[in-house]
Design a protein around this motif. Sequence first.
Motif, PDB file in Angstrom:
ATOM      1  N   LYS A  36       0.918  -1.183  -0.093  1.00  0.00           N
ATOM      2  CA  LYS A  36       0.160  -0.154  -0.005  1.00  0.00           C
ATOM      3  C   LYS A  36       0.992   1.282  -0.034  1.00  0.00           C
ATOM      4  O   LYS A  36       1.902   1.228   0.427  1.00  0.00           O
ATOM      5  N   GLY A  37       0.380   2.330  -0.713  1.00  0.00           N
ATOM      6  CA  GLY A  37       1.082   3.479  -0.352  1.00  0.00           C
ATOM      7  C   GLY A  37       0.193   4.717  -1.265  1.00  0.00           C
ATOM      8  O   GLY A  37      -0.881   4.553  -1.332  1.00  0.00           O
ATOM      9  N   THR A  38       0.889   5.567  -2.128  1.00  0.00           N
ATOM     10  CA  THR A  38       0.327   6.728  -2.638  1.00  0.00           C
ATOM     11  C   THR A  38      -0.510   6.060  -3.953  1.00  0.00           C
ATOM     12  O   THR A  38      -1.487   6.605  -4.588  1.00  0.00           O
ATOM     13  N   LEU A  39       0.004   4.674  -4.606  1.00  0.00           N
ATOM     14  CA  LEU A  39      -0.545   4.261  -5.763  1.00  0.00           C
ATOM     15  C   LEU A  39      -1.392   3.233  -5.269  1.00  0.00           C
ATOM     16  O   LEU A  39      -1.455   2.652  -4.236  1.00  0.00           O
ATOM     17  N   PRO A  40      -2.265   2.671  -6.198  1.00  0.00           N
ATOM     18  CA  PRO A  40      -2.910   1.255  -5.725  1.00  0.00           C
ATOM     19  C   PRO A  40      -2.253   0.245  -5.228  1.00  0.00           C
ATOM     20  O   PRO A  40      -0.874   0.220  -5.813  1.00  0.00           O
ATOM     21  N   SER A  41      -2.637  -0.653  -4.467  1.00  0.00           N
ATOM     22  CA  SER A  41      -1.736  -1.565  -3.833  1.00  0.00           C
ATOM     23  C   SER A  41      -1.162  -2.444  -4.952  1.00  0.00           C
ATOM     24  O   SER A  41      -1.521  -2.855  -5.920  1.00  0.00           O
ATOM     25  N   HIS A  42       0.455  -2.538  -4.613  1.00  0.00           N
ATOM     26  CA  HIS A  42       1.425  -3.050  -5.496  1.00  0.00           C
ATOM     27  C   HIS A  42       1.510  -2.476  -7.028  1.00  0.00           C
ATOM     28  O   HIS A  42       2.114  -3.101  -7.824  1.00  0.00           O
ATOM     29  N   GLY A  43       0.887  -1.215  -6.860  1.00  0.00           N
ATOM     30  CA  GLY A  43       1.320  -0.478  -8.424  1.00  0.00           C
ATOM     31  C   GLY A  43       0.093  -0.719  -9.356  1.00  0.00           C
ATOM     32  O   GLY A  43      -0.776  -1.614  -9.131  1.00  0.00           O
ATOM     33  N   PHE A  44       0.672  -0.470 -10.439  1.00  0.00           N
ATOM     34  CA  PHE A  44      -0.386  -0.460 -11.706  1.00  0.00           C
ATOM     35  C   PHE A  44       0.022  -1.608 -12.713  1.00  0.00           C
ATOM     36  O   PHE A  44      -1.018  -1.884 -13.528  1.00  0.00           O
ATOM     37  N   ALA A  45       1.108  -2.131 -12.737  1.00  0.00           N
ATOM     38  CA  ALA A  45       1.603  -3.001 -13.526  1.00  0.00           C
ATOM     39  C   ALA A  45       0.556  -4.236 -13.976  1.00  0.00           C
ATOM     40  O   ALA A  45       0.255  -4.734 -14.859  1.00  0.00           O
ATOM     41  N   ARG A  46       0.130  -4.590 -12.779  1.00  0.00           N
ATOM     42  CA  ARG A  46      -0.868  -5.873 -12.737  1.00  0.00           C
ATOM     43  C   ARG A  46      -2.208  -5.579 -13.277  1.00  0.00           C
ATOM     44  O   ARG A  46      -2.927  -6.418 -13.658  1.00  0.00           O
ATOM     45  N   THR A  47      -2.648  -4.277 -13.285  1.00  0.00           N
ATOM     46  CA  THR A  47      -3.853  -3.789 -14.068  1.00  0.00           C
ATOM     47  C   THR A  47      -4.024  -2.995 -15.132  1.00  0.00           C
ATOM     48  O   THR A  47      -4.878  -2.252 -15.604  1.00  0.00           O
ATOM     49  N   GLU A  48      -2.911  -2.918 -15.969  1.00  0.00           N
ATOM     50  CA  GLU A  48      -2.629  -2.392 -17.251  1.00  0.00           C
ATOM     51  C   GLU A  48      -2.610  -3.603 -18.305  1.00  0.00           C
ATOM     52  O   GLU A  48      -2.127  -4.559 -18.061  1.00  0.00           O
ATOM     53  N   SER A  49      -3.051  -3.094 -19.583  1.00  0.00           N
ATOM     54  CA  SER A  49      -2.725  -4.128 -20.507  1.00  0.00           C
ATOM     55  C   SER A  49      -1.576  -3.993 -21.131  1.00  0.00           C
ATOM     56  O   SER A  49      -1.210  -2.786 -21.582  1.00  0.00           O
ATOM     57  N   TRP A  50      -1.071  -4.931 -21.448  1.00  0.00           N
ATOM     58  CA  TRP A  50       0.623  -5.043 -21.905  1.00  0.00           C
ATOM     59  C   TRP A  50       0.326  -5.428 -23.262  1.00  0.00           C
ATOM     60  O   TRP A  50      -0.905  -5.791 -23.956  1.00  0.00           O
ATOM     61  N   GLU A  51       1.485  -5.221 -24.131  1.00  0.00           N
ATOM     62  CA  GLU A  51       1.580  -5.367 -25.668  1.00  0.00           C
ATOM     63  C   GLU A  51       2.509  -6.276 -25.901  1.00  0.00           C
ATOM     64  O   GLU A  51       3.499  -6.536 -25.113  1.00  0.00           O
ATOM     65  N   THR A  93      10.676 -21.791 -25.271  1.00  0.00           N
ATOM     66  CA  THR A  93       9.727 -21.074 -25.842  1.00  0.00           C
ATOM     67  C   THR A  93       9.599 -19.835 -25.165  1.00  0.00           C
ATOM     68  O   THR A  93       9.637 -19.776 -23.842  1.00  0.00           O
ATOM     69  N   ALA A  94       9.738 -18.646 -25.847  1.00  0.00           N
ATOM     70  CA  ALA A  94       9.770 -17.372 -25.246  1.00  0.00           C
ATOM     71  C   ALA A  94       8.798 -16.199 -25.632  1.00  0.00           C
ATOM     72  O   ALA A  94       8.367 -16.338 -26.839  1.00  0.00           O
ATOM     73  N   ILE A  95       8.350 -15.437 -24.915  1.00  0.00           N
ATOM     74  CA  ILE A  95       7.518 -14.356 -25.121  1.00  0.00           C
ATOM     75  C   ILE A  95       7.854 -12.957 -24.363  1.00  0.00           C
ATOM     76  O   ILE A  95       8.436 -13.180 -23.254  1.00  0.00           O
ATOM     77  N   THR A  96       7.976 -11.744 -24.795  1.00  0.00           N
ATOM     78  CA  THR A  96       8.052 -10.745 -24.162  1.00  0.00           C
ATOM     79  C   THR A  96       6.943  -9.812 -24.465  1.00  0.00           C
ATOM     80  O   THR A  96       6.681  -9.642 -25.603  1.00  0.00           O
ATOM     81  N   LEU A  97       6.505  -9.261 -23.328  1.00  0.00           N
ATOM     82  CA  LEU A  97       5.417  -8.192 -23.139  1.00  0.00           C
ATOM     83  C   LEU A  97       5.923  -6.828 -22.725  1.00  0.00           C
ATOM     84  O   LEU A  97       6.870  -6.935 -22.136  1.00  0.00           O
ATOM     85  N   ARG A  98       5.244  -5.931 -23.300  1.00  0.00           N
ATOM     86  CA  ARG A  98       5.774  -4.509 -22.878  1.00  0.00           C
ATOM     87  C   ARG A  98       4.697  -3.581 -22.609  1.00  0.00           C
ATOM     88  O   ARG A  98       3.623  -3.721 -22.795  1.00  0.00           O
ATOM     89  N   LEU A  99       4.999  -2.880 -21.417  1.00  0.00           N
ATOM     90  CA  LEU A  99       4.142  -1.844 -20.905  1.00  0.00           C
ATOM     91  C   LEU A  99       4.924  -0.602 -21.115  1.00  0.00           C
ATOM     92  O   LEU A  99       5.924  -0.232 -20.417  1.00  0.00           O
ATOM     93  N   SER A 100       4.621   0.367 -21.679  1.00  0.00           N
ATOM     94  CA  SER A 100       4.931   1.856 -21.807  1.00  0.00           C
ATOM     95  C   SER A 100       3.999   2.772 -21.078  1.00  0.00           C
ATOM     96  O   SER A 100       2.748   2.602 -21.022  1.00  0.00           O
ATOM     97  N   SER A 101       4.815   3.705 -20.373  1.00  0.00           N
ATOM     98  CA  SER A 101       4.055   4.697 -19.781  1.00  0.00           C
ATOM     99  C   SER A 101       2.949   5.448 -20.562  1.00  0.00           C
ATOM    100  O   SER A 101       3.113   5.460 -21.594  1.00  0.00           O
ATOM    101  N   ASN A 102       1.778   5.645 -20.068  1.00  0.00           N
ATOM    102  CA  ASN A 102       0.867   6.103 -20.652  1.00  0.00           C
ATOM    103  C   ASN A 102      -0.007   7.024 -19.870  1.00  0.00           C
ATOM    104  O   ASN A 102       0.338   7.293 -18.617  1.00  0.00           O
ATOM    105  N   ALA A 103      -1.018   7.770 -20.409  1.00  0.00           N
ATOM    106  CA  ALA A 103      -1.867   8.714 -19.602  1.00  0.00           C
ATOM    107  C   ALA A 103      -2.389   8.225 -18.358  1.00  0.00           C
ATOM    108  O   ALA A 103      -2.288   8.587 -17.166  1.00  0.00           O
TER     109      ALA A 103
END
Length: 287
Positions: free
Chosen positions: A76-91, A103-113
């Motif tokens: 917990k803190g100023t952001l939602p619990s555990h931050g936002f990575a787990r509730t964002e849609s990745w590419e 077998t490998a896969i890479t997903l990306r999260l870029s900062s957004n609005a």
Amino acid sequence: MDKNCIRETKVGGELSAFELLHESGSKCLISLYGAQVLSFVPADGKEVLFLSPRSLFERGKAIRGGIPLVFPQFGKGTLPSHGFARTESWELESSSGGGGAPTAITLRLSSNASTLSLWPYTFECYFSLSLSDVLTTSMKVVNTHSSPFIFQSAVHSYYKVPHIKDVKINGLYGVSLIDFLDNRSTSTESRSHVTVDSPVDRVYRNSPDSVQLISESEERIISIEKSGYNDTVVWNPWEEGNRSISDLAEGDFMRFVCIESGNVVDPIQLTPGEAHVSVQTISVLPR
Ligand code: TA6
């Protein structure tokens, strides 16, 4: 994308996901939502991860179980619990496999609005899976901002166990710990086998890069190796905590333990252009 080893699918009705297969017989499942590993089944055919039967699979809410990503804040803190990575849609960034290679896969999260409204720094985050007879995950954070920033991160891994009372966690003897259930009191782990028989929520600081999860009734050992993660968090809500978590079914506390490789106590600082990589490997060993 190699059709033989990576397959697009859906979870929870409408969330896009990828199933990864490997010739060793292992397989895993990751959702694009949250870049969350939901399942890892090694060649022995026995699921390693716990996924709550009450997971919501709703955007805006974290999926309960598997390996939720923690970034840029732990807990917990100023952001939602555990931050936002787990509730964002990745590419989907890249994928590979076949011919005996992992077998490998890479997903990306870029900062957004959305992330900038919560955390005023631009970044790129890459989460990679490499599946062979083991599951290796890598989290790479790149500071693309004009000033330094600090962040916490973790792979909040839920391990499926036959019964929590059978569980032993080896490798934490002599490690200093902070107990979040006792006003962040500090002490040193005095047990060679950490067992769980009540609520536990503690971070082992600068923990060894290798710990093992052993269940008495299991013929296998779950080996957890890390690099680039300084700490290890152990969490189980026990019965009372279970009741307060709506996306856990009654008694689920008996069926999982969280052992989380993370950067919790000392946040990571990145200067502009700098990157940080954290790696965790889960493997299954015979007893
Ligand atoms: O990793 C332990 C912890 O921080 C606990 O304090 C508990 O909050 C757990 O994470 C689950 O958090 P979540 O936000 O996923 O319900």
